[in-house]
Design a protein around this motif. Structure first.
Motif, PDB file in Angstrom:
ATOM      1  N   SER A   1      15.052  12.684   0.331  1.00 13.11           N
ATOM      2  CA  SER A   1      14.085  11.913   1.125  1.00 13.11           C
ATOM      3  C   SER A   1      14.404  11.956   2.619  1.00 13.11           C
ATOM      4  N   SER A   2      15.658  12.267   2.949  1.00 10.87           N
ATOM      5  CA  SER A   2      16.053  12.317   4.358  1.00 10.87           C
ATOM      6  C   SER A   2      15.970  13.720   4.946  1.00 10.87           C
ATOM      7  N   LEU A   3      15.599  14.695   4.117  1.00  6.99           N
ATOM      8  CA  LEU A   3      15.538  16.080   4.582  1.00  6.99           C
ATOM      9  C   LEU A   3      14.123  16.432   5.041  1.00  6.99           C
ATOM     10  N   PRO A   4      13.987  17.326   5.992  1.00  7.64           N
ATOM     11  CA  PRO A   4      12.649  17.750   6.433  1.00  7.64           C
ATOM     12  C   PRO A   4      12.009  18.678   5.414  1.00  7.64           C
ATOM     13  N   GLU A   5      10.701  18.620   5.335  1.00  6.10           N
ATOM     14  CA  GLU A   5       9.950  19.509   4.439  1.00  6.10           C
ATOM     15  C   GLU A   5       9.763  20.864   5.130  1.00  6.10           C
ATOM     16  N   VAL A   6      10.017  21.934   4.388  1.00 10.33           N
ATOM     17  CA  VAL A   6       9.819  23.289   4.908  1.00 10.33           C
ATOM     18  C   VAL A   6       8.593  23.872   4.223  1.00 10.33           C
ATOM     19  N   PRO A   7       7.468  24.031   4.934  1.00 12.75           N
ATOM     20  CA  PRO A   7       6.260  24.596   4.301  1.00 12.75           C
ATOM     21  C   PRO A   7       6.532  26.008   3.793  1.00 12.75           C
ATOM     22  N   ARG A   8       6.094  26.288   2.582  1.00 17.63           N
ATOM     23  CA  ARG A   8       6.296  27.624   2.015  1.00 17.63           C
ATOM     24  C   ARG A   8       5.256  27.874   0.935  1.00 17.63           C
ATOM     25  N   LYS A   9       4.958  29.117   0.712  1.00 21.21           N
ATOM     26  CA  LYS A   9       4.063  29.525  -0.377  1.00 21.21           C
ATOM     27  C   LYS A   9       4.890  29.600  -1.655  1.00 21.21           C
ATOM     28  N   LEU A  10       4.521  28.792  -2.654  1.00 25.48           N
ATOM     29  CA  LEU A  10       5.262  28.790  -3.908  1.00 25.48           C
ATOM     30  C   LEU A  10       4.889  29.999  -4.752  1.00 25.48           C
TER      31      LEU A  10
ATOM     32  N   PHE B   1       5.510   9.321  -7.484  1.00 29.98           N
ATOM     33  CA  PHE B   1       5.894  10.513  -8.234  1.00 29.98           C
ATOM     34  C   PHE B   1       5.902  11.741  -7.328  1.00 29.98           C
ATOM     35  N   TYR B   2       4.823  11.932  -6.578  1.00 29.08           N
ATOM     36  CA  TYR B   2       4.721  13.112  -5.724  1.00 29.08           C
ATOM     37  C   TYR B   2       5.799  13.094  -4.631  1.00 29.08           C
ATOM     38  N   ALA B   3       6.038  11.935  -4.038  1.00 31.02           N
ATOM     39  CA  ALA B   3       7.056  11.845  -2.992  1.00 31.02           C
ATOM     40  C   ALA B   3       8.442  12.149  -3.555  1.00 31.02           C
ATOM     41  N   ARG B   4       8.720  11.653  -4.753  1.00 26.25           N
ATOM     42  CA  ARG B   4      10.018  11.897  -5.384  1.00 26.25           C
ATOM     43  C   ARG B   4      10.178  13.366  -5.765  1.00 26.25           C
ATOM     44  N   VAL B   5       9.111  13.963  -6.252  1.00 27.53           N
ATOM     45  CA  VAL B   5       9.152  15.393  -6.589  1.00 27.53           C
ATOM     46  C   VAL B   5       9.490  16.218  -5.352  1.00 27.53           C
ATOM     47  N   CYS B   6       8.807  15.932  -4.256  1.00 28.52           N
ATOM     48  CA  CYS B   6       9.051  16.686  -3.015  1.00 28.52           C
ATOM     49  C   CYS B   6      10.487  16.501  -2.538  1.00 28.52           C
ATOM     50  N   ALA B   7      10.994  15.258  -2.633  1.00 31.11           N
ATOM     51  CA  ALA B   7      12.362  14.981  -2.182  1.00 31.11           C
ATOM     52  C   ALA B   7      13.379  15.739  -3.034  1.00 31.11           C
ATOM     53  N   LEU B   8      13.238  15.665  -4.347  1.00 30.83           N
ATOM     54  CA  LEU B   8      14.207  16.332  -5.219  1.00 30.83           C
ATOM     55  C   LEU B   8      14.115  17.844  -5.084  1.00 30.83           C
ATOM     56  N   ALA B   9      12.915  18.369  -4.911  1.00 35.27           N
ATOM     57  CA  ALA B   9      12.750  19.818  -4.763  1.00 35.27           C
ATOM     58  C   ALA B   9      13.477  20.329  -3.523  1.00 35.27           C
ATOM     59  N   ARG B  10      13.505  19.548  -2.453  1.00 31.26           N
ATOM     60  CA  ARG B  10      14.228  19.970  -1.242  1.00 31.26           C
ATOM     61  C   ARG B  10      15.712  20.152  -1.537  1.00 31.26           C
ATOM     62  N   VAL B  11      16.249  19.312  -2.418  1.00 31.17           N
ATOM     63  CA  VAL B  11      17.672  19.388  -2.773  1.00 31.17           C
ATOM     64  C   VAL B  11      17.947  20.563  -3.704  1.00 31.17           C
TER      65      VAL B  11
END
Length: 626
Positions: free
Chosen positions: A227-236, A82-92
């Motif tokens: 899932s193929s995009l890099p994560e960009v650290p940011r303050k939400l 769930f967490y991995a999918r959330v992070c992936a979709l949020a990047r998009v």
């Protein structure tokens, strides 16, 4: 020591000075403003995002477990997935990321325009993932009833100013018909036009292998891309910024759009965690350590479902067995097969479970807790269902209380905690953590004394900022700054318990006296010979033009009632009400047997629909006699 709401321990849900559940004794009083026995909320950072409360950035995930299960297919999503999918979709979905959909920035309040994405789906194991991806992407979303007709959907799309859309594949025909209704320039009842961009439609498909459906990209294709995009650290960002929109129930006209901020959502989620933590401490056990398995029948687009399936993810170990739609036998089979421990329900489902002989076919011994919300629960069914569960009739099904405008306001508490007495069926219990209440005369707007009827006003961080782009409607629910007028008639007793009586707008005026429809309905359901399975009471025109009404009842007969016949039952119920209630509450408008009582998906009775049908029929009969 500074309190840390993000630390990985249950103590984060208790603020400094939180009352001790065994030794603190709540003292009821007669002052107009009364508060929760649980005390205030713990301190919260002013800009906290809902997603960061559930998944604190610096905390490791706990050991993996099944988070969501599809009751039909047994498809599963674990917490880590769930967490991995959330992070992936949020990047998009991020407006300032790669942004393949071309999404804009969302508004912080209704004083701004911006991207708002609609969710149009039945309960689905990926619905909560969509919501958390939006929180993480700072994208405002609006939950829409999957039961909407094309016209209702068109109306809500305009009300919420939906610019992009996630639609379950089965509901695409409804969306297509809604889009055919145009932008709304000719609609004089509401000025907001349809702004949905057809190029920003996404399909939620049950087939995870599909990249597109009907030419639209699927949610799964976006997750794979993310899932193929890099994560960009940011303050939400969060806090007072708008997080999502609720569709109101629509029981008083077409639906409105309720704004809910991150602060609102966080505090709604925290209330259950505070009560669970304090309840465990009262029982002398370690809080939040026992895994729970929950039956997922409450709609995710509803305020009740939002708390259950979205706002408390990863706050405690919960496995949620989701039903795409209500199916009695599937629900009973799921309870037996998955050893479900918690049943969050709505009144029509409580009644169906209580009265169905199918319950005897299944093993319900795993159920440790059941509760009802979203609408008034008649006492008779609260006891009737409890008899079928391990808790027994001595522990009737409790009924909580909240609104779309304030998701959770009051609920029964464990008897003895903080020295509180039990809140029996017919009451909605005590104010929940962080809440304050008043009982006010709806005409004079003056506080009434304990023991008198009045409108419940509520104040707390769960209360909506107002209706989206509708300042007139917002002004009507806030007679004083911060105090929400609930529109519900209640009575506060000497213990500071709240007794629900009726919706103010559904009060029946008989010769200047007020009749609570629920009081008459409860009397009908409590007939000693069990003649009625369901009942609806409303005021109908008395034909005299003096503003007074007749009290009329529509009833669904039980097996015993059908044996007696409609006419005999009507006479027996009429005599029963006369023997129990004051004269102005008698059934002067008659009793009619019907096959069913119409309700909203959340269980609210549509009294107005029954009344309007009756008036239309009387009008037609009058014409036919001319």
């Amino acid at each position: 020591m500074v309190h840390d709401i993000l630390k990985p321990h249950w103590s984060r849900f208790l603020g400094p000075g939180a009352p001790a559940p065994r030794t603190y004794k709540y003292e009821p009083h007669s002052r107009p403003i009364f508060s929760s026995p649980y005390g205030p909320f713990p301190p919260i950072p002013s800009d906290l995002n809902i997603h960061d409360l559930c998944f604190p950035p610096n905390n490791p995930l706990p050991p993996d477990y099944d988070l969501f299960i599809n009751a039909v297919t047994d498809e599963r999503v674990t917490l880590h997935q769930f967490y991995a999918r959330v992070c992936a979709l949020a990047r998009v979905l991020r407006y300032d990321g790669p942004n393949p959909l071309g999404l804009g920035k969302s508004p912080a309040s209704d004083r701004e325009d911006g991207e708002i994405i609609g969710f149009f789906s039945r309960n689905h194991i990926h619905y909560p993932m969509l919501a958390h991806a939006c929180f993480r992407a700072e994208l405002v979303f609006g939950g829409i009833s999957p039961a909407s007709t094309p016209y209702e959907l068109w109306w809500v799309l305009r009300k919420m100013q939906i610019t992009s859309f996630v639609c379950h594949e089965a509901l695409l025909p409804v969306l297509r018909e809604a889009m055919k209704l145009g932008r709304g320039e000719a609609d004089k009842s509401w000025s907001l036009l349809l702004v949905l961009d057809p190029s920003k439609i996404i399909v939620l498909s049950d087939n995870s292998n599909l990249d597109s459906v009907s030419g639209y990209p699927t949610v799964e294709s976006l997750v794979r891309h993310g899932s193929s995009l890099p994560e960009v650290p940011r303050k939400l960002l969060g806090g007072d910024r708008m997080a999502y929109l609720f569709q109101s129930s629509g029981t008083s006209g077409l639906p409105k759009a309720m704004m809910i901020s991150h602060k609102n959502g966080i505090h709604s989620g925290l209330q259950g965690m505070i009560t669970a933590t304090q309840g465990a401490r009262f029982m002398g056990v370690e809080p939040l350590q026992t895994p729970q398995c929950v039956l997922g029948v409450v709609p995710a687009y509803h305020s009740y479902g939002m708390i259950l399936w979205i706002l408390r993810i990863n706050l405690m170990k919960l496995t949620n067995v989701m039903l795409p739609k209500w199916d009695l036998e599937l629900a009973l089979k799921s309870i037996q097969d998955y050893k479900i421990t918690m049943l969050p329900l709505v009144p029509p489902i409580v009644r169906q479970l209580a009265q169905s002989p199918l319950t005897a076919k299944y093993d319900l011994s795993s159920v440790l807790q059941a509760g009802s919300g979203a609408a008034y629960l008649p006492p008779d069914v609260a006891y009737e269902l409890a008899k079928k569960l391990p808790q027994g009739a001595a522990a009737p099904i409790p009924s909580g209380y909240g609104l779309s405008e304030a998701a959770s306001i009051a609920s029964p508490a464990a008897p003895g905690i903080f020295g509180l007495e039990a809140a029996p069926p017919g009451t909605i219990g005590y104010l929940l953590p962080g809440m304050e209440g008043r009982v006010v005369d709806p005409e004079t707007l003056q506080d009434v004394q304990r023991g008198q009827k009045g409108e419940l006003w509520a104040r707390g961080h769960v209360v909506t900022p107002g209706y989206f782009k509708d300042p007139k409607a917002t002004a009507e629910i806030f007679a004083e700054p911060g105090w929400l007028r609930t529109g519900d008639l209640v009575m506060r007793d000497e213990k500071d318990r709240i007794h629900y009586l009726d919706r103010l707008k559904e009060m029946i005026k008989v010769k200047g006296l007020q009749v609570a429809a629920t009081e008459v309905e409860d009397s009908l359901l409590e007939h000693p010979e069990g003649l009625v399975r369901d009942a609806c009471v409303a005021g109908v025109d008395n034909g005299r033009g003096d503003g007074s009404l007749f009290v009329r009842a529509w009833v669904v007969l039980s097996d015993e009632g059908r044996k007696r016949g409609d006419k005999a039952v009507a006479e027996m119920l009429d005599e029963w009400v006369k023997s129990r209630l004051s004269r102005h509450k008698w059934l002067t408008g008659g009793v009619e047997a019907v096959d069913s009582i119409p309700r909203t998906p959340s269980g609210k009775m549509l009294r107005r629909e029954m009344r309007d049908r009756y008036h239309a029929r009387i009008k037609m009969e009058g014409r036919s006699k001319l």
